[in-house]
Design a protein around this motif. Structure first.
Motif, mmCIF file in Angstrom:
data_model
loop_
_atom_site.group_PDB
_atom_site.id
_atom_site.type_symbol
_atom_site.label_atom_id
_atom_site.label_comp_id
_atom_site.label_asym_id
_atom_site.label_seq_id
_atom_site.Cartn_x
_atom_site.Cartn_y
_atom_site.Cartn_z
ATOM 1 N N UNK A 1 0.824 -1.210 0.000
ATOM 2 C CA UNK A 1 0.000 0.000 0.000
ATOM 3 C C UNK A 1 0.861 1.264 0.000
ATOM 4 N N UNK A 2 1.850 1.315 0.873
ATOM 5 C CA UNK A 2 2.634 2.545 1.044
ATOM 6 C C UNK A 2 3.761 2.715 0.033
ATOM 7 N N UNK A 3 4.335 1.622 -0.409
ATOM 8 C CA UNK A 3 5.479 1.675 -1.327
ATOM 9 C C UNK A 3 5.259 0.718 -2.495
ATOM 10 N N UNK A 4 4.236 0.939 -3.303
ATOM 11 C CA UNK A 4 3.951 -0.024 -4.386
ATOM 12 C C UNK A 4 5.107 -0.169 -5.371
ATOM 13 N N UNK A 5 5.879 0.892 -5.566
ATOM 14 C CA UNK A 5 6.998 0.806 -6.507
ATOM 15 C C UNK A 5 8.158 -0.045 -5.974
ATOM 16 N N UNK A 6 8.326 -0.146 -4.648
ATOM 17 C CA UNK A 6 9.398 -0.965 -4.077
ATOM 18 C C UNK A 6 8.943 -2.360 -3.689
ATOM 19 N N UNK A 7 7.647 -2.615 -3.750
ATOM 20 C CA UNK A 7 7.111 -3.882 -3.275
ATOM 21 C C UNK A 7 7.786 -5.080 -3.938
ATOM 22 N N UNK A 8 8.004 -5.020 -5.232
ATOM 23 C CA UNK A 8 8.595 -6.154 -5.944
ATOM 24 C C UNK A 8 10.080 -6.314 -5.634
ATOM 25 N N UNK A 9 10.727 -5.217 -5.265
ATOM 26 C CA UNK A 9 12.167 -5.255 -5.003
ATOM 27 C C UNK A 9 12.508 -5.755 -3.602
ATOM 28 N N UNK A 10 11.619 -5.526 -2.651
ATOM 29 C CA UNK A 10 11.925 -5.814 -1.254
ATOM 30 C C UNK A 10 11.490 -7.217 -0.862
ATOM 31 N N UNK A 11 12.356 -7.922 -0.176
ATOM 32 C CA UNK A 11 11.999 -9.234 0.346
ATOM 33 C C UNK A 11 12.012 -9.173 1.863
ATOM 34 N N UNK A 12 11.081 -9.864 2.471
ATOM 35 C CA UNK A 12 10.973 -9.902 3.921
ATOM 36 C C UNK A 12 11.396 -11.274 4.412
ATOM 37 N N UNK A 13 11.943 -11.286 5.586
ATOM 38 C CA UNK A 13 12.219 -12.540 6.264
ATOM 39 C C UNK A 13 12.109 -12.278 7.753
ATOM 40 N N UNK A 14 11.846 -13.297 8.539
ATOM 41 C CA UNK A 14 11.710 -13.083 9.993
ATOM 42 C C UNK A 14 12.965 -12.500 10.624
ATOM 43 N N UNK A 15 14.105 -12.765 10.057
ATOM 44 C CA UNK A 15 15.370 -12.275 10.594
ATOM 45 C C UNK A 15 16.038 -11.318 9.636
ATOM 46 N N UNK A 16 15.263 -10.461 8.999
ATOM 47 C CA UNK A 16 15.809 -9.534 8.007
ATOM 48 C C UNK A 16 16.692 -8.512 8.687
#
Length: 136
Positions: A118-133
């Motif tokens: 919602x807040x960063x639609x342009x970065x959504x595809x670039x960013x990966x999340x992990x529990x220990x990011x």
């Protein structure tokens, strides 16, 4: 930023605040953890959970040790958030639902992903999340 986020601050209890909490508790031994929450909020203008108060008091011997701050001086400090708006929204959501929902790492991760879209639609595809990011 949405207007409902005005005034939302992330509360990080610094060593000086921890020490003040221990000393206040020591001087006012009949205070409950709820009383300590209110005192802490009034003194430092930060909201902390009762669990944070409890965990902090459990570790009071470590924090009050004379050389504790000296030991910590080489510890790496928290870096500013890469996506501060997302962090604020996620933190506000956490505060609102922490007493009603079993907060798991997986649930928080899913909410972070939703908020990112919602807040960063342009970065959504670039960013990966992990529990220990951990970003350096």
């Amino acid at each position: 930023m949405a207007s409902h986020l005005k005034g939302v601050t992330k509360s990080t209890m610094m060593d000086e605040a921890r020490k003040a909490l221990y000393e206040y508790k020591r001087e006012n031994s009949s205070c409950t953890q709820k009383d300590l929450q209110l005192w802490f909020e009034n003194k430092f203008h930060l909201k902390v959970s009762q669990g944070t108060i409890s965990n902090t008091l459990k570790r009071s011997a470590d924090y009050l040790a004379a050389n504790y701050l000296e030991k910590r001086k080489d510890i790496k400090r928290h870096k500013p958030a890469k996506y501060p708006d997302m962090e604020k929204v996620l933190y506000e959501w956490f505060l609102e639902y922490q007493d009603r929902v079993n907060m798991t790492g997986e649930l928080i991760l899913e909410k972070a992903k939703e908020t990112m879209k919602i807040l960063y639609p342009q970065q959504d595809q670039e960013h990966t999340f992990s529990p220990n990011n951990k970003e350096d």
